[in-house]
Motif scaffolding. Structure first.
Motif, short mmCIF file in Angstrom:
data_model
loop_
_atom_site.label_atom_id
_atom_site.label_comp_id
_atom_site.label_asym_id
_atom_site.label_seq_id
_atom_site.Cartn_x
_atom_site.Cartn_y
_atom_site.Cartn_z
N LEU A 1 57.84 62.48 19.72
CA LEU A 1 58.80 63.02 18.77
C LEU A 1 58.67 62.33 17.42
O LEU A 1 58.60 62.97 16.37
CB LEU A 1 60.22 62.87 19.32
CG LEU A 1 61.40 63.37 18.46
CD1 LEU A 1 61.83 62.41 17.38
CD2 LEU A 1 61.17 64.76 17.92
N HIS A 2 58.63 61.01 17.42
CA HIS A 2 58.58 60.24 16.18
C HIS A 2 57.31 60.58 15.39
O HIS A 2 57.37 60.82 14.18
CB HIS A 2 58.63 58.74 16.49
CG HIS A 2 58.83 57.88 15.29
ND1 HIS A 2 60.08 57.48 14.87
CD2 HIS A 2 57.95 57.35 14.41
CE1 HIS A 2 59.95 56.74 13.77
NE2 HIS A 2 58.66 56.63 13.48
N LEU A 3 56.19 60.62 16.06
CA LEU A 3 54.93 60.91 15.38
C LEU A 3 54.88 62.34 14.84
O LEU A 3 54.49 62.57 13.70
CB LEU A 3 53.75 60.67 16.34
CG LEU A 3 53.48 59.20 16.66
CD1 LEU A 3 52.65 59.09 17.93
CD2 LEU A 3 52.79 58.51 15.49
N THR A 4 55.30 63.29 15.65
CA THR A 4 55.29 64.69 15.22
C THR A 4 56.17 64.88 13.99
O THR A 4 55.76 65.51 13.01
CB THR A 4 55.76 65.61 16.36
OG1 THR A 4 54.90 65.44 17.48
CG2 THR A 4 55.74 67.07 15.92
N TYR A 5 57.36 64.32 14.04
CA TYR A 5 58.29 64.44 12.91
C TYR A 5 57.69 63.80 11.66
O TYR A 5 57.73 64.37 10.58
CB TYR A 5 59.62 63.79 13.27
CG TYR A 5 60.69 63.97 12.21
CD1 TYR A 5 61.63 64.99 12.33
CD2 TYR A 5 60.77 63.14 11.10
CE1 TYR A 5 62.61 65.17 11.37
CE2 TYR A 5 61.74 63.31 10.14
CZ TYR A 5 62.66 64.33 10.28
OH TYR A 5 63.63 64.50 9.31
N HIS A 6 57.14 62.63 11.81
CA HIS A 6 56.63 61.89 10.65
C HIS A 6 55.34 62.47 10.09
O HIS A 6 55.03 62.27 8.92
CB HIS A 6 56.48 60.41 10.99
CG HIS A 6 57.79 59.69 11.03
ND1 HIS A 6 58.74 59.95 11.99
CD2 HIS A 6 58.33 58.75 10.22
CE1 HIS A 6 59.81 59.19 11.78
NE2 HIS A 6 59.58 58.46 10.71
N MET A 7 54.61 63.22 10.89
CA MET A 7 53.43 63.90 10.37
C MET A 7 53.78 65.19 9.62
O MET A 7 53.00 65.67 8.81
CB MET A 7 52.45 64.22 11.51
CG MET A 7 51.65 63.02 11.98
SD MET A 7 50.32 63.46 13.14
CE MET A 7 51.24 63.59 14.67
N THR A 8 54.95 65.74 9.92
CA THR A 8 55.31 67.04 9.34
C THR A 8 56.44 66.97 8.32
O THR A 8 56.71 67.96 7.64
CB THR A 8 55.71 68.03 10.46
OG1 THR A 8 56.79 67.47 11.22
CG2 THR A 8 54.53 68.30 11.39
N ARG A 9 57.10 65.83 8.18
CA ARG A 9 58.24 65.70 7.25
C ARG A 9 58.06 64.48 6.35
O ARG A 9 58.96 63.67 6.18
CB ARG A 9 59.55 65.57 8.05
CG ARG A 9 59.85 66.69 9.02
CD ARG A 9 60.37 67.95 8.37
NE ARG A 9 61.66 67.78 7.77
CZ ARG A 9 62.83 68.04 8.38
NH1 ARG A 9 62.85 68.46 9.62
NH2 ARG A 9 63.96 67.85 7.74
N ARG A 10 56.87 64.37 5.78
CA ARG A 10 56.51 63.17 5.02
C ARG A 10 57.48 62.89 3.87
O ARG A 10 57.89 61.75 3.66
CB ARG A 10 55.09 63.32 4.48
CG ARG A 10 54.61 62.12 3.69
CD ARG A 10 53.16 62.28 3.27
NE ARG A 10 52.73 61.13 2.50
CZ ARG A 10 51.49 60.93 2.11
NH1 ARG A 10 50.55 61.80 2.43
NH2 ARG A 10 51.18 59.87 1.41
N ALA A 11 57.83 63.90 3.10
CA ALA A 11 58.69 63.69 1.93
C ALA A 11 60.03 63.10 2.35
O ALA A 11 60.51 62.13 1.75
CB ALA A 11 58.88 64.99 1.15
#
Length: 197
Positions: free
Chosen positions: A94-104
């Motif tokens: 979850l953490h990685l997926t979110y951080h790869m797709t919500r960078r801003a």
């Protein structure tokens, strides 16, 4: 980005939030002016106050929404997952997926805490602490049953989150590794850090 003729209040408010997100990410909170924001949306800067209370209120909305969304998604990802190893894997995914797709959103929430007024900063930090505590609880559960070998659950929490969050600074969708490959590699690193494997 010119305002669409006849656009509704909610549509304009959403445009302001999206433009604010882009501008703060690109220039930083202090450097972004309301005039610049108004120009980006296609309205006079004074008209922004029909949709946002202040520049600070816009930042608060972005940061708190980010943290609330992250917590809600984590809780959904962990729902029904049994055992500390499986729960740690679910956290990493979850953490990685979110951080790869919500960078801003991630960059703003991390870098612009300094720009929040004290009460707003306290609210953001409380949400961040709640998110981190979910990982700490997983680690403590794993240590208690002998699956994880860690000296300090809080320190391990900070180390794992720092490693996983770093992906948002260098990940590119067109890079040599797919999201799935990067999730696997990072999850294996996190698991080895707590199992000694």
């Amino acid at each position: 980005m010119a305002r669409t003729v006849g656009s509704s209040g909610p549509k304009t408010a959403q445009s302001i939030r999206e433009a604010g997100l882009r501008l703060i990410y690109r220039h930083g909170y202090e450097a972004m002016s309301l005039r610049q924001l108004g120009t980006e949306v296609g309205i006079q800067s004074g008209s922004l106050y029909n949709h946002i209370a202040s520049k600070q209120a816009l930042l608060v909305e972005i940061v708190l929404d980010h943290m609330q969304t992250l917590i809600a998604r984590l809780d959904a990802a962990l729902d029904g997952v049994e055992g500390p190893a499986a729960r740690l894997e679910a956290f990493c995914r979850l953490h990685l997926t979110y951080h790869m797709t919500r960078r801003a959103e991630v960059v703003i929430a991390n870098m612009e805490l300094r720009s929040l007024e004290p009460d707003n900063r306290a609210a953001a930090v409380a949400l961040r602490d709640a998110y981190e505590t979910r990982l700490t609880d997983i680690l403590r559960e794993g240590a208690a049953c002998g699956q994880f070998h860690i000296e300090d659950a809080r320190v391990t929490t900070f180390a794992i989150i720092a490693m996983l969050t770093g992906i948002c600074m260098w990940y590119r969708p067109d890079g040599p590794r797919s999201q799935e490959e990067l999730i696997r590699i990072h999850t294996e690193l996190a698991m080895r850090s707590v199992t000694g494997g």
